[in-house]
Motif scaffolding. Structure first.
Motif, PDB file in Angstrom:
ATOM      1  N   LYS A  35       0.814  -1.229   0.000  1.00 53.37           N
ATOM      2  CA  LYS A  35       0.000   0.000   0.000  1.00 53.37           C
ATOM      3  C   LYS A  35       0.838   1.265   0.000  1.00 53.37           C
ATOM      4  N   SER A 122      -7.982  -1.001   4.058  1.00 53.98           N
ATOM      5  CA  SER A 122      -8.650  -0.925   2.766  1.00 53.98           C
ATOM      6  C   SER A 122      -7.618  -1.233   1.669  1.00 53.98           C
ATOM      7  N   ASN A 124      -6.385  -0.258  -1.100  1.00 46.67           N
ATOM      8  CA  ASN A 124      -6.061   0.808  -2.055  1.00 46.67           C
ATOM      9  C   ASN A 124      -4.645   1.300  -1.766  1.00 46.67           C
ATOM     10  N   SER A 130     -10.897   4.587  -1.659  1.00 41.01           N
ATOM     11  CA  SER A 130     -11.099   3.204  -1.223  1.00 41.01           C
ATOM     12  C   SER A 130     -11.767   2.383  -2.319  1.00 41.01           C
ATOM     13  N   HIS A 208      -6.720  12.565   2.905  1.00 40.40           N
ATOM     14  CA  HIS A 208      -6.878  11.132   2.803  1.00 40.40           C
ATOM     15  C   HIS A 208      -8.071  10.843   1.917  1.00 40.40           C
ATOM     16  N   TYR A 209      -8.154   9.645   1.409  1.00 41.14           N
ATOM     17  CA  TYR A 209      -9.263   9.232   0.545  1.00 41.14           C
ATOM     18  C   TYR A 209      -9.351  10.125  -0.698  1.00 41.14           C
TER      19      TYR A 209
HETATM   20 MG    MG Z   1      -8.170   3.135   4.185  1.00 41.32          MG
END
Ligand code: MG
Ligand code: TXA
Length: 315
Positions: A35, A122, A124, A130, A208-209
């Motif tokens: 990741k 997650s 990703n 995600s 994030h995300y």
């Molecule tokens: Mg995550």
């Protein structure tokens, strides 16, 4: 493969997880590597059944038991005192471990058959959107994952709610699939982590995300004058229930024409993945009503916007 220390992505009701044998430090190290995740961001340990909790934790406050009883299997993660068998790499050296029992037949079957706690963030690349389908996992991680179990699109679509139940009053560490209102029904008033508090991990950091395309929040209708140089056809638009303001867009996604926040949460990441791939230079996203699952949706959108603010005007 999991028992052998290899990486297996699997569906849960929230998002796809990148699983590894949680008691095998080498396997867990490969998760961080795959990741590109910083070592200070701890992982969630997944169990097939709440009765296995005592294998990874040491002390269960009554609040934790009440929450587990009500919401497991389901999209709630509890942060609990860590048992010695859990290697420090899983928890980034913290003396607590995050645990959940997913509510998904494939996840359940997999966890029950391996009979091991499975650490799974997650699936990703770190900081990115995600994955809610197996194809998202393959597109993001490719050869870095040994196997992807395809269980179709996930049904809930946003990550679990993370709660620390150990203090005087439970603390919500991450808004997610269990709305705060539902927690309060079981345990009474809860505290929420204030932005001033030190984040426990990047899931709680503002950036994030994020899609790779810069994302801006639409503030009560899009104010074209405040957008960067992108013109209509360069913009992709994420709407909640109604079509966007008139104009030409590169791509448009409407999360829930009926205004249903549960449906919107389930659609969120897949819609963002498509807008991200549309070739737009900017994604404009409408915040949704800030109740129930809307809290988790707005949280993800705000983090995505914070993560992309730097790149927008310089392009
Ligand atoms: Mg995550
Ligand atoms: O729905 C979900 O929770 C998904 C599925 C796969 O279960 N998992 C997930 O994992 O979202 P991940 O790694 O993307 O996010 C887990 C978050 C991290 O941001 C981390 O900060 C927090 O959980 N976390 C893990 N252990 C913790 C701990 N001991 N104390 C506080 N926060 C913790």
């Amino acid at each position: 493969m999991l028992c052998d220390g290899r990486l297996v992505a699997f569906p849960t009701e929230t998002v796809y997880g990148l699983g590894a044998h949680a008691l095998d430090a080498g396997a867990v190290a490969r998760v961080f590597e795959a990741k590109q995740r910083p070592a200070f961001d701890p992982l969630i340990v997944h169990l097939d059944d709440a009765t296995r909790l005592t294998a990874v934790t040491t002390d269960l406050p009554p609040t934790a038991l009440a929450l587990a009883e009500r919401f497991w299997p389901g999209p709630l993660t509890l942060v609990l005192p860590k048992g010695d068998v859990v290697p420090p790499i899983v928890t980034s050296g913290l003396d607590t471990v995050a645990v959940r029992v997913p509510d998904h037949p494939v996840a359940h079957d997999l966890l029950a058959r391996v009979g091991l706690p499975v650490a799974a963030p997650s699936a990703n690349p770190f900081g990115r959107l995600s994955p809610t389908t197996a194809a998202h996992v393959v597109a993001g991680l490719g050869e870095r994952v040994d196997l992807v179990v395809d269980g179709g699109p996930t049904t809930v679509g946003v990550e679990s709610t993370i709660v620390d139940p150990c203090g005087e009053r439970p603390v919500v560490l991450r808004h997610g699939a269990i709305p705060v209102e539902a927690l309060v029904e079981v345990v009474g008033p809860v505290a929420e982590r204030t932005s001033a508090a030190r984040p426990a991990g990047p899931g709680q950091l503002p950036e994030h995300y994020a899609p790779s395309t810069p994302l801006r929040l639409a503030g009560g209708g899009v104010d074209a004058a405040r957008l960067p140089a992108a013109s209509g056809p360069d913009i992709a638009y994420l709407a909640f229930r109604e079509a966007p303001p008139p104009g030409r867009y590169r791509a448009v996604e409407v999360l829930s024409p009926s205004g249903d926040l549960v449906e919107a949460a389930a659609a969120l990441f897949a819609a963002l993945h498509r807008l991200d791939a549309s070739g737009a230079v900017l994604v404009v996203a409408e915040p949704v009503p800030d109740t129930g699952l809307g809290r988790a949706i707005n949280d993800r959108l705000q983090r995505a916007a914070a993560g992309s603010s730097a790149g927008v005007d310089g392009r």
